[in-house]
Design a protein around this motif. Structure first.
Motif, short mmCIF file in Angstrom:
data_model
loop_
_atom_site.label_atom_id
_atom_site.label_comp_id
_atom_site.label_asym_id
_atom_site.label_seq_id
_atom_site.Cartn_x
_atom_site.Cartn_y
_atom_site.Cartn_z
N PHE A 1 46.70 19.44 26.88
CA PHE A 1 46.79 19.03 25.47
C PHE A 1 45.79 17.91 25.16
O PHE A 1 45.25 17.84 24.05
N GLY A 2 45.53 17.03 26.14
CA GLY A 2 44.50 15.99 25.96
C GLY A 2 43.13 16.63 25.79
O GLY A 2 42.33 16.20 24.96
N ILE B 1 42.53 19.60 24.55
CA ILE B 1 42.47 20.19 23.20
C ILE B 1 42.07 19.12 22.18
O ILE B 1 41.16 19.32 21.36
N ALA B 2 42.77 17.98 22.26
CA ALA B 2 42.50 16.90 21.29
C ALA B 2 41.05 16.43 21.41
O ALA B 2 40.33 16.32 20.41
N LEU C 1 38.33 19.25 20.36
CA LEU C 1 38.28 19.51 18.92
C LEU C 1 37.73 18.30 18.16
O LEU C 1 36.99 18.46 17.19
N ILE C 2 38.10 17.10 18.62
CA ILE C 2 37.57 15.89 17.96
C ILE C 2 36.05 15.83 18.14
O ILE C 2 35.31 15.61 17.18
N VAL D 1 34.39 18.64 15.92
CA VAL D 1 34.35 18.39 14.47
C VAL D 1 33.47 17.17 14.18
O VAL D 1 32.60 17.21 13.30
N ALA D 2 33.67 16.07 14.95
CA ALA D 2 32.89 14.86 14.70
C ALA D 2 31.41 15.15 14.94
O ALA D 2 30.54 14.71 14.18
N ARG E 1 29.80 18.01 14.64
CA ARG E 1 29.24 18.81 13.56
C ARG E 1 29.06 17.99 12.28
O ARG E 1 28.03 18.05 11.63
N GLU E 2 30.08 17.20 11.96
CA GLU E 2 30.02 16.45 10.69
C GLU E 2 29.00 15.31 10.75
O GLU E 2 28.34 15.02 9.77
N GLN F 1 36.99 26.09 19.84
CA GLN F 1 38.36 26.52 19.51
C GLN F 1 38.87 27.55 20.50
O GLN F 1 40.05 27.56 20.85
N LYS F 2 37.98 28.41 20.99
CA LYS F 2 38.41 29.41 21.97
C LYS F 2 38.84 28.73 23.27
O LYS F 2 39.89 29.05 23.84
N CYS G 1 39.97 25.77 23.53
CA CYS G 1 41.21 25.06 23.26
C CYS G 1 42.41 26.00 23.24
O CYS G 1 43.51 25.63 23.66
N VAL G 2 42.20 27.23 22.74
CA VAL G 2 43.29 28.21 22.77
C VAL G 2 43.69 28.49 24.22
O VAL G 2 44.88 28.54 24.56
N GLU H 1 43.42 30.74 16.59
CA GLU H 1 42.92 29.36 16.53
C GLU H 1 43.76 28.46 15.63
O GLU H 1 43.85 27.26 15.85
N LEU I 1 46.26 25.90 17.00
CA LEU I 1 45.82 24.61 17.56
C LEU I 1 46.16 23.45 16.64
O LEU I 1 46.24 22.31 17.08
N LEU J 1 47.91 19.19 17.28
CA LEU J 1 47.13 18.07 16.75
C LEU J 1 47.91 17.30 15.68
O LEU J 1 47.89 16.07 15.67
N ALA K 1 42.24 17.63 13.62
CA ALA K 1 41.42 16.91 14.61
C ALA K 1 40.85 15.63 14.01
O ALA K 1 40.88 14.56 14.64
N LEU L 1 43.62 13.08 13.66
CA LEU L 1 43.97 12.47 14.95
C LEU L 1 42.93 11.43 15.34
O LEU L 1 43.29 10.32 15.78
#
Lengths: 185, 424
Positions: free
Chosen positions: A31-32, A34-35, A38-39, A42-43, A45-46, A67-68, A70-71, B54, B57, B61, B239, B242
C-alpha cells in the motif's frame, strides 16, 4: 470471550505473532508503494510537463504504467491483508445470526466458526491454485510489461491459505483469537 | 427448490458466524454449480478481473488521506474557522459543528472518521458552552454521516465499481443532497438554540483562525476542484490529496512525523484486507449473476407486481431503511446495488440518482439501532448510554428522512450539477 480458554502455548503465540508482523510488512510495503508511485506519477506529470514543453523533450514525465503497477500491488496488499484482517479480527462479519444461539454456546460457536472458515479457505486456496496454474500454462503476461502474470496472481491462493492456517490455529487455541473490533464500517 | 436451498445455505452460514467473504463466495459457488458449468476456478478468475480496475486505487488513497488528516490537526483548525464565522448566530457552535463535519466530509470519505475527528473537539466544547447533551450528541452523530454523502465518498466509489456508474457523476450528484442536509441541520440547530446567548463577530479571531487553518481549508478545494474541473481523475485527485495532506501535516502543521506514516498505512492495510477481497468476490458474483440473467429476471418479476415507479421507489426506500438497521453500508451496497440498480433503471431511474438515494438511505442506517455504527462508536467515544444516543439521534433521523423524501421526489437536487437540467 477468549478469557474462558486456557492460554495458548508460547510457540503457537510466537508463530502467529511473527507471521502477523511479516504480513503487515508486506501489506504496508504494497500500500505504501501504491501511494508513493501514484504521487510521483501525478506530481511528475503536473510539475514536469511544462519543463518538458519548454525544453521540447520527448516522452512523458510520469511513471510508466504507474496505475497498472499499483493495481498489481493492490492485489498483493489486499490478499496479504486477508491474513492481517484475520489476525486482527477485522473481516466484515454479519452479526444477524449471533442471537440464534444461546449466549453460553457463543465461545463454542466461535470455535466451530473458525474451523469452518479455515476449511472453506483451504478450498478457495485450492481453486485459486487451479486458476494460477492454468494462467501459468497459458503463458499469460502482464499488460504493459513483458513478464508472466502468475507470480502476482499467486497472491490470491497464498492469501487464503495463510488465513485458513490462522483460522485452524484459532480453532485449536481459542486464546489466540483476536477480540472482535468494536465496530466495522 | 434450488433457490430455496441457496437461502438455506446463506442462513446456515449466518448461523455458523461466517465472514461476509465466505458467504459471498459460497453463493457464487452455488450459482456456478446449480446454474453454471460448475467450474469453481472461474470465480477466482472473475475476482482477478474485478480487481484489475484502476478506479479501485482511489479507495486506499482516500482512506490514507483521511487517516493522515485525522492524525494531524486539520479538524481542529477547520473547527476554529467555522466557530469564528458562526459565533454571532444563536447556537453558533452547533452550526459550526455541522459545517465542520461538512467540510471534513469533503476530505474524508468515511462517516465514523468524520464524526470522531470533529466530535472529539466539538462535543466537549459544546457541553462546556452550555449546549443540551442530547442536541450536542445528535448534532455530532448526524454530522458525521455527511462523510458518505459529501464527496469524496468510499461508499460511492464502491457503488460505482459494482454498478459501473461514473464515480465523478456520483461525486457531483452528492453535493446537492449534502448541501441540503447541511442547511436543514443548521436551521434545526438555529431553531433549537434560539435562546442561547449570541456573541459579536470577532474579526481578529476570524483572521487568525483563517491564517492557521487556510492550508487545511484548501484541501477540499484542490480535491473537489481538481475532479470537477476534469483536471484529475478520482484516482489522481486522491494521490494529490494524499501528497498535500502529508506535506501540510509533516512540514506545515508539524503534527505528524514521517515514521507515523507506517501506522497510517498499517491501519489502511487492515481495512484493505477486509474490504478488497470482499469487493472482488462481490464483483465476481455480479459477473456470474449477469451471465445468468438474474437482474433481468428480477426486473420481469418485479414488474408483474409493481407497475408504478413511485411505488417501486417507496418500497426500495423502505427496504434500504430496514437493511441500514441490520447491515453496514459496504455490505449493503455490495450485495444489493447490483440487484436493485437494473430494476431501478427499468422503472426509469438514472443509476446515479439511484446510487445517491441508496446512499442517503444507508446514511440513516448509521443512526438506527441495532447496527447504527455512529451510535456504537459514540457510545465508547463520548461515554454515553446507548438509549440516550438513540433518543438524541431521533430528531436528526426525522430530518434525514425529510431530505431523503425531498431528493426522491425532486431528483434534480442531486442531478442538477451533473446534467444542468432543472424540471421547470
Amino acid at each position: 470471550m477468549t478469557a474462558q480458554f486456557a492460554p495458548a502455548p508460547a510457540g503457537a503465540r510466537w508463530v502467529v505473532d511473527t507471521w502477523h508482523r511479516l504480513e503487515c510488512l508486506i501489506a504496508v510495503a504494497a500500500f505504501g508503494f501504491i501511494a508513493l508511485v501514484l504521487i510521483i506519477d501525478v506530481a511528475g506529470r503536473e510539475l514536469l510537463t511544462p519543463v518538458y514543453r519548454v525544453f521540447d523533450l520527448k516522452g512523458s514525465p510520469g511513471v510508466f504504467a504507474a496505475q497498472k503497477m499499483c493495481v498489481y500491488a493492490l492485489v498483493i496488499g489486499s490478499f496479504c491483508g486477508v491474513g492481517v484482517a484475520t489476525a486482527t479480527g477485522s473481516h466484515l462479519l454479519p452479526r444477524i445470526g449471533f442471537g440464534w444461539v444461546p449466549k453460553e454456546f457463543g465461545p463454542t460457536m466461535d470455535r466451530i466458526a473458525d474451523l469452518v472458515t479455515g476449511l472453506f479457505f483451504i478450498g478457495v486456496a485450492w481453486f485459486g491454485w487451479v486458476y494460477v496454474s492454468s494462467s501459468m500454462q497459458a503463458g499469460l503476461r502482464m499488460q504493459a510489461f513483458d513478464m508472466p502474470i502468475w507470480p502476482i496472481q499467486l497472491a490470491i491462493p497464498l492469501g487464503f491459505l495463510s488465513a485458513s492456517i490462522r483460522y485452524f490455529f484459532f480453532a485449536a487455541w481459542p486464546a489466540l483469537r483476536p477480540l472482535p473490533p468494536e465496530f466495522q464500517e | 427448490m434450488t433457490a430455496l436451498l441457496l437461502i438455506a445455505l446463506v442462513l446456515l452460514l449466518l448461523w455458523l458466524r461466517q465472514p461476509l467473504v465466505v458467504i459471498l463466495l459460497s453463493v457464487a459457488a452455488y450459482v456456478q454449480i446449480a446454474w453454471g458449468k460448475g467450474q469453481l476456478d472461474y470465480i477466482l478468475e472473475d475476482m482477478w478481473v474485478a480487481l484489475d480496475k484502476e478506479l479501485i486505487l482511489s479507495i486506499p488513497l482516500f482512506i490514507l488521506c483521511g487517516n493522515v488528516m485525522t492524525l494531524g490537526s486539520t479538524a481542529k483548525r477547520l473547527i476554529r474557522i467555522m466557530a469564528a464565522l458562526t459565533q454571532p448566530l444563536p447556537g453558533g457552535l452547533g452550526i459550526a459543528a455541522v459545517l465542520s463535519c461538512g467540510i471534513f466530509a469533503a476530505i474524508s470519505g468515511s462517516s465514523i472518521v468524520t464524526m470522531l475527528a470533529i466530535g472529539s473537539v466539538m462535543y466537549p466544547a459544546m457541553r462546556a458552552a452550555g449546549y443540551d447533551n442530547k442536541f450536542s450528541l445528535g448534532t455530532i452523530m448526524s454530522g458525521g454521516t455527511l462523510g458518505i454523502i459529501i464527496p469524496p465518498s468510499i461508499p460511492m466509489i464502491i457503488y460505482g465499481l459494482v454498478t459501473e456508474a461514473s464515480v465523478v457523476d456520483l461525486f457531483t450528484a452528492g453535493i446537492g443532497p449534502g448541501i441540503l442536509m447541511l442547511v436543514v441541520f443548521s436551521v434545526y440547530g438555529l431553531w433549537m438554540n434560539r435562546k442561547m446567548p449570541m456573541r459579536s463577530f470577532d474579526a481578529a479571531e476570524f483572521v487568525s483562525a483563517c491564517r492557521e487553518g487556510i492550508w487545511a481549508a484548501l484541501l477540499p478545494v484542490i480535491l473537489l476542484g481538481g475532479i470537477y474541473s476534469g483536471y484529475f481523475t478520482a484516482t489522481e485527485a486522491a494521490a494529490v490529496a494524499l501528497l498535500y495532506a502529508l506535506i501540510i501535516e509533516i512540514w506545515i502543521h508539524k503534527e505528524m512525523k514521517p515514521r507515523d506514516f507506517y501506522q497510517v498505512v498499517l491501519d489502511q492495510s487492515k481495512l484493505g484486507g477486509s474490504l478488497f477481497p470482499v469487493l472482488a468476490v462481490a464483483l465476481s458474483l455480479n459477473i456470474v449473476l449477469v451471465e445468468h440473467r438474474v437482474p433481468g429476471q428480477m426486473v420481469e418479476f418485479m414488474q408483474t407486481f409493481i407497475s408504478s415507479p413511485l411505488m417501486f421507489m417507496l418500497l426500495v426506500n423502505l427496504l434500504l431503511l430496514i437493511v441500514g438497521c441490520l447491515m453496514t453500508t459496504g455490505e449493503a451496497i455490495l450485495i444489493l446495488a447490483p440487484l436493485l440498480m437494473p430494476v431501478a433503471e427499468a422503472y426509469g431511474y438514472n443509476k446515479v440518482v439511484f446510487g445517491i438515494i441508496m446512499i442517503l438511505n444507508l446514511e440513516i442506517g448509521f443512526l438506527t439501532p441495532p447496527v447504527g455504527l455512529n451510535l456504537i462508536v459514540a457510545m465508547s467515544a463520548f461515554k454515553q448510554p446507548f438509549g440516550l444516543l438513540v433518543q438524541s439521534a431521533l430528531p436528526y433521523i426525522g430530518l434525514m428522512l425529510f431530505c431523503l423524501a425531498l431528493v426522491t421526489w425532486q431528483p434534480w437536487i442531486a442531478m442538477y450539477l451533473v446534467d444542468g437540467k432543472l424540471p421547470w
